[in-house]
Design a protein around this motif. Structure first.
Motif, PDB file in Angstrom:
ATOM      1  N   ASP A   1       0.853  -1.175   0.000  1.00 28.06           N
ATOM      2  CA  ASP A   1       0.000   0.000   0.000  1.00 28.06           C
ATOM      3  C   ASP A   1       0.898   1.237   0.000  1.00 28.06           C
ATOM      4  O   ASP A   1       1.807   1.363   0.822  1.00 28.06           O
ATOM      5  N   SER A   2       0.650   2.161  -0.905  1.00 29.45           N
ATOM      6  CA  SER A   2       1.527   3.323  -1.045  1.00 29.45           C
ATOM      7  C   SER A   2       1.634   4.135   0.240  1.00 29.45           C
ATOM      8  O   SER A   2       2.667   4.769   0.500  1.00 29.45           O
TER       9      SER A   2
ATOM     10  N   ARG B   1       8.575   4.515  -2.859  1.00 28.74           N
ATOM     11  CA  ARG B   1       7.540   4.605  -3.899  1.00 28.74           C
ATOM     12  C   ARG B   1       8.160   4.944  -5.249  1.00 28.74           C
ATOM     13  O   ARG B   1       7.781   4.373  -6.282  1.00 28.74           O
TER      14      ARG B   1
ATOM     15  N   GLU C   1       7.904   2.768  -8.555  1.00 26.65           N
ATOM     16  CA  GLU C   1       7.308   3.328  -9.764  1.00 26.65           C
ATOM     17  C   GLU C   1       8.197   3.048 -10.970  1.00 26.65           C
ATOM     18  O   GLU C   1       7.726   2.632 -12.036  1.00 26.65           O
TER      19      GLU C   1
ATOM     20  N   ASP D   1      -5.557  -2.498  -1.374  1.00 27.60           N
ATOM     21  CA  ASP D   1      -4.140  -2.169  -1.498  1.00 27.60           C
ATOM     22  C   ASP D   1      -3.294  -2.869  -0.444  1.00 27.60           C
ATOM     23  O   ASP D   1      -2.073  -2.926  -0.554  1.00 27.60           O
TER      24      ASP D   1
ATOM     25  N   SER E   1      -1.795   1.615  -6.482  1.00 27.68           N
ATOM     26  CA  SER E   1      -1.759   2.679  -5.479  1.00 27.68           C
ATOM     27  C   SER E   1      -0.441   3.440  -5.554  1.00 27.68           C
ATOM     28  O   SER E   1      -0.405   4.672  -5.398  1.00 27.68           O
ATOM     29  N   VAL E   2       0.650   2.737  -5.799  1.00 25.93           N
ATOM     30  CA  VAL E   2       1.966   3.375  -5.926  1.00 25.93           C
ATOM     31  C   VAL E   2       1.998   4.278  -7.159  1.00 25.93           C
ATOM     32  O   VAL E   2       2.444   5.435  -7.086  1.00 25.93           O
TER      33      VAL E   2
ATOM     34  N   LYS F   1      -0.268   7.375  -6.622  1.00 25.82           N
ATOM     35  CA  LYS F   1       0.284   8.295  -5.628  1.00 25.82           C
ATOM     36  C   LYS F   1       1.459   9.086  -6.209  1.00 25.82           C
ATOM     37  O   LYS F   1       1.534  10.313  -6.033  1.00 25.82           O
ATOM     38  N   CYS F   2       2.365   8.417  -6.880  1.00 26.14           N
ATOM     39  CA  CYS F   2       3.524   9.102  -7.453  1.00 26.14           C
ATOM     40  C   CYS F   2       3.092  10.130  -8.496  1.00 26.14           C
ATOM     41  O   CYS F   2       3.620  11.252  -8.538  1.00 26.14           O
TER      42      CYS F   2
END
Length: 210
Positions: free
Chosen positions: A53-54, A62, A66, A134, A144-145, A148-149
């Motif tokens: 999970d991010s 992260r 990514e 996640d 999720s990663v 988020k990034c």
């Protein structure tokens, strides 16, 4: 503490599905910026180590994941704008971002694992909603990663255009300093006017000038 694994995907692979995408979104809670979703189809032979999970990962971790995912998995990221959030509501805008991310995958997946308890109405692919996905599914954790990034980069860029709100660190979330800046500096075009703290400032400003 349990970590996401590939068991949901393995069950689906055994049922004959070949391209299973994990779907997740970030950015429902902020007062500013878009809501962002990602769709990721992992390569079963090249799943990066340490996927989670991010929210449980450092920014550095992260970023490394990514890069690894961009090189090994099929990934798509999409947004729903502040205007769409205000027009549709945040839930529907989140679903719109998810639908856009899925549509950007080519070739298309044949099954979707979606974080949460709802399946967006616009999706026409077999899907399951996975509560706390996640933390359960590696594919959803990967999404999720990526989401988020991508969203963090948007907020860092917007912070340069609108200094003072701290978006480069709070990412648009309602931190104390962000809410203070909102009162002192006013509402930007990137603030969500349908969200109460922003709406209240606009309403109070209109009340005092009318």
């Amino acid at each position: 503490m349990s970590k996401p694994d590939f068991s949901l995907e393995t069950d689906l692979l055994q049922q004959g599905y070949l391209r299973i995408a994990g779907i997740d979104e970030v950015g429902r809670g902020p007062l500013a910026g878009p809501v962002t979703a990602a769709a990721v189809v992992l390569d079963t032979g090249a799943i990066p180590d340490g996927l989670n999970d991010s929210k449980k990962l450092t920014a550095k971790r992260r970023a490394a994941l990514e890069t690894a995912l961009a090189g090994s998995a099929q990934c798509a990221v999409a947004h729903a704008s502040v205007q769409e959030i205000d027009r549709l509501n945040i839930l529907r805008a989140s679903h719109l971002a998810m639908e856009r991310a899925v549509a950007a995958l080519d070739p298309a997946p044949d099954f979707l694992l979606i974080d949460g308890n709802m399946i967006p109405a616009g999706l026409r692919i077999p899907a399951s909603a996975v509560v706390k996905g996640d933390a359960r599914s590696l594919s959803i954790a990967a999404a999720s990663v990526m989401a988020k990034c991508a969203r963090d980069r948007v907020m860092v860029d917007l912070a340069q255009q609108h200094p003072g709100y701290g978006w480069e660190t709070n990412m648009g979330y309602p931190s104390k300093s962000h809410k203070s800046a909102l009162r002192d500096l006013g509402v930007t075009p990137h603030h969500r006017r349908s969200f109460r703290p922003v709406h209240n400032i606009l309403y109070q400003d209109n009340s005092t000038t009318s």
